[in-house]
Design an enzyme around this catalytic site. Structure first.
Site, PDB file in Angstrom:
ATOM      1  N   GLU A 145       0.739  -1.202  -0.125  1.00  0.00           N
ATOM      2  CA  GLU A 145       0.051  -0.012   0.128  1.00  0.00           C
ATOM      3  C   GLU A 145       0.918   1.196  -0.064  1.00  0.00           C
ATOM      4  OE1 GLU A 145      -3.423   2.400   2.625  1.00  0.00           O
ATOM      5  OE2 GLU A 145      -2.557   0.952   3.531  1.00  0.00           O
ATOM      6  N   ASP A 187       5.232   4.807   3.713  1.00  0.00           N
ATOM      7  CA  ASP A 187       4.728   6.459   3.924  1.00  0.00           C
ATOM      8  C   ASP A 187       6.066   6.939   4.524  1.00  0.00           C
ATOM      9  OD1 ASP A 187       3.614   8.555   4.702  1.00  0.00           O
ATOM     10  OD2 ASP A 187       1.863   7.673   4.133  1.00  0.00           O
ATOM     11  N   ASP A 190      -2.070  12.374  -2.017  1.00  0.00           N
ATOM     12  CA  ASP A 190      -2.219  14.077  -2.252  1.00  0.00           C
ATOM     13  C   ASP A 190      -2.444  13.957  -3.627  1.00  0.00           C
ATOM     14  OD1 ASP A 190      -1.946  16.773  -2.799  1.00  0.00           O
ATOM     15  OD2 ASP A 190      -0.287  16.821  -1.312  1.00  0.00           O
ATOM     16  N   ASP A 223     -10.823  10.284  -3.545  1.00  0.00           N
ATOM     17  CA  ASP A 223     -11.837  11.095  -3.719  1.00  0.00           C
ATOM     18  C   ASP A 223     -11.835  12.127  -4.539  1.00  0.00           C
ATOM     19  OD1 ASP A 223      -9.691  12.347  -1.964  1.00  0.00           O
ATOM     20  OD2 ASP A 223     -11.551  14.011  -1.857  1.00  0.00           O
TER      21      ASP A 223
END
Length: 219
Positions: free
Chosen positions: A46, A71, A120, A156
């Site tokens: 991920e 991350d 982002d 989104d």
């Protein structure tokens, strides 16, 4: 600040966190199954994992696979790391690094699936090369993925989603592309097992539709 520093200190000793300063950080490329998980289960990565909600959530559902959240934010990774350890999930790891350097940590064909979850969107035109679905990133993902490996994107952001579709349409190595601009009203919703990231829940509660796509690269 004290809380963040405490989390950083935990990451230095947590066995499921791979980060700079640990010997395995320099040698893990091509050796995740052998040197970290000690098994031959498929690797699922991920990207932009944040607190690792997807990494941990999928690891619960698929114990026959290994999951790695990536991350750069150590305080966020700490959340998923501690949760996985508290639940005894041995098939979870976290890699702290910039995604721009992801090719330093995964060998050609080492990964069976890649998830990019709510990155982002970098909406400004000058930031196009920093979008995580820019062609230069897609080329890195293609190298990491095994034959028939799957790439997933959830976002989104309509602008990022449309940009990604445009990029994919310009490539000749994209296979089996499916997509929806409203995941929860689509036939693909059940594939996500009700797992939501923190940001996904925020956007969902605001009435935002969640976009999703997946595809394979031709070899």
């Amino acid at each position: 600040m004290r809380k963040k520093l405490s989390r950083f200190q935990d990451n230095e000793v947590n066995p499921n966190v791979i980060q700079e300063g640990k010997p395995v950080f320099e040698t893990i490329k091509g050796n995740w199954q052998k040197d970290h998980f000690n098994n031959s289960k498929p690797l699922v990565v991920e990207l932009a994992c944040g607190r690792g909600e997807y990494t941990v959530g999928l690891a619960r559902v698929y114990p026959h696979k290994n999951f790695i959240g990536v991350d750069i934010k150590g305080a966020r990774i700490w959340v998923g790391s501690k949760q996985a350890m508290n639940e005894g999930l041995q098939n979870v790891a976290f890699l702290r690094t910039q995604i721009q350097m992801i090719d330093r940590f995964f060998a050609t064909g080492e990964v069976s699936e890649l998830w990019l979850t709510f990155p982002d969107p970098r909406p400004r035109d000058g930031d196009e090369k920093r979008r995580l679905t820019h062609p230069r990133f897609l080329d890195m993902y293609k190298d990491m993925l095994s034959k028939d490996g799957i790439f997933h994107l959830k976002t989104d952001s309509t602008s990022l989603f449309d940009y990604t579709l445009e990029v994919l349409e310009q490539r000749e190595d994209i296979l089996d592309l499916i997509y929806t601009k409203d995941l929860y009203q689509s036939p693909y919703n059940n594939d996500h097992h009700g797992i939501k990231t923190k940001y996904e829940q925020i956007f969902y509660d605001k009435g935002e539709s969640i976009k999703y796509l997946r595809f394979k690269f031709a070899t």
